[in-house]
Design an enzyme around this catalytic site. Structure first.
Site, mmCIF file in Angstrom:
data_model
loop_
_atom_site.group_PDB
_atom_site.id
_atom_site.type_symbol
_atom_site.label_atom_id
_atom_site.label_comp_id
_atom_site.label_asym_id
_atom_site.label_seq_id
_atom_site.Cartn_x
_atom_site.Cartn_y
_atom_site.Cartn_z
ATOM 1 N N HIS A 100 0.734 -1.422 -0.083
ATOM 2 C CA HIS A 100 0.020 -0.053 0.064
ATOM 3 C C HIS A 100 0.853 1.217 -0.025
ATOM 4 C CE1 HIS A 100 -2.198 3.065 2.320
ATOM 5 N NE2 HIS A 100 -2.666 3.132 1.407
ATOM 6 N N SER A 101 0.723 2.204 -1.033
ATOM 7 C CA SER A 101 1.218 3.474 -0.995
ATOM 8 C C SER A 101 2.910 3.428 -1.137
ATOM 9 C CB SER A 101 0.750 4.352 0.296
ATOM 10 O OG SER A 101 1.076 5.711 0.534
ATOM 11 N N MET A 102 3.443 3.910 0.005
ATOM 12 C CA MET A 102 4.832 3.717 0.253
ATOM 13 C C MET A 102 5.290 2.032 -0.256
ATOM 14 S SD MET A 102 7.635 4.570 3.011
ATOM 15 C CE MET A 102 7.005 2.850 4.194
#
Length: 287
Positions: A100-102
């Site tokens: 997720h994300s980073m």
């Protein structure tokens, strides 16, 4: 997959990394990677709906219950190297990623760099890192130096109750989330401090990156991916706020994209089951 997880620790050469584990050991090996300032609990609502996988969700260094890195130790590639050390500890020569994300960005770097190790990746509202061009490097480095010098004078906030910490996390700026979702992250992200509670997170994570990839560098990693990629984008998330980034993603023909209504942490909200259905189908093809 069962709703309950169990805790594991990995004693790596430079620090200890904590993780939550779901699923049977004979399932498809998957390493879960959370977003910036989050922790392994980011998958608490998604993981129980997944099937056929053995998910090891990490607290990346500096986050959750994991140890902290030395000064300036939080580049994307250093975090990616830690993930690889965990895979080695598990004896996993081939594995999939859930990011997720980073964590999705780190997944892209690993999949592009080591196509012989990464068999596939499921990504949530993340793929390309923030980039800057070569001529901007001195200014970016100056920002890092200034912020590093100022870090010694900064103090973490101390909350007199867990409820106030949850409220602060729920209101978290551009990535606000429900109190229920915030409570899951906060439970793993707090520690006692002066009669109250403060964040376990390493303050160094708040520093600007000393060096960023150029847009050409970032695209090269994604173009080098040889395994299948399933990307869920949140219609009200971070990436859709940057149309030029979404436009670039459309050029990567080897990525299957799903756009779902919800915010940046939609996998921690009511959309978790819908996302799990998409990922289950993807992981089943890898098994």
């Amino acid at each position: 997959m069962q709703a309950n997880s169990h805790e594991v620790r990995f004693s790596l050469p430079s620090l200890e990394v904590a993780a939550k584990v779901w699923g049977d050991a004979d399932g498809l090996p998957v390493i879960g990677l959370h977003g910036w300032l989050d922790n392994a609990a980011t998958f608490d609502r998604l993981a129980p709906h997944l099937s056929g996988i053995h998910l090891v969700a990490l607290d990346l260094p500096g986050h959750g219950l994991s140890g902290h890195m030395p000064a300036a130790g939080y580049s994307l590639w250093q975090q990616a190297a830690t993930v690889l050390q965990v895979a080695e500890s598990l004896g996993w020569k081939r594995f999939a990623l859930l990011g997720h994300s980073m964590g999705a960005i780190i997944s892209g770097i690993l999949a592009g760099s080591l196509p012989d190790r990464v068999m596939g990746a499921c990504l949530i509202d993340g793929l390309l890192p923030f980039t800057s061009e070569a001529e901007e490097a001195p200014r970016q480095m100056a920002r890092f130096f200034d912020a590093s010098l100022a870090l010694a004078d900064k103090r973490k906030p101390v909350y007199d109750s867990v409820a106030k910490a949850v409220d602060a996390r729920a209101r978290g700026g551009n990535t606000a989330l429900s109190h229920e979702a915030a409570a899951l992250l906060v439970e793993r992200g707090l520690m006692p401090e002066h009669g109250g509670w403060t964040w376990r997170t390493d303050p160094q994570l708040m520093l600007p990156s000393p060096m960023r990839l150029t847009s050409e560098h970032a695209a090269a990693f994604i173009e080098a991916i040889q395994s299948p990629v399933c990307l869920v984008l949140a219609n009200q998330g971070v990436m859709h706020k940057h149309p030029q980034v979404v436009e670039r993603i459309e050029r990567f023909a080897h990525i299957t994209r799903h756009d779902i209504d919800g915010g940046h942490h939609l996998h921690l909200e009511e959309q978790a089951e819908e996302i799990a259905t998409i990922f289950d189908s993807f992981f089943a093809k890898l098994a």
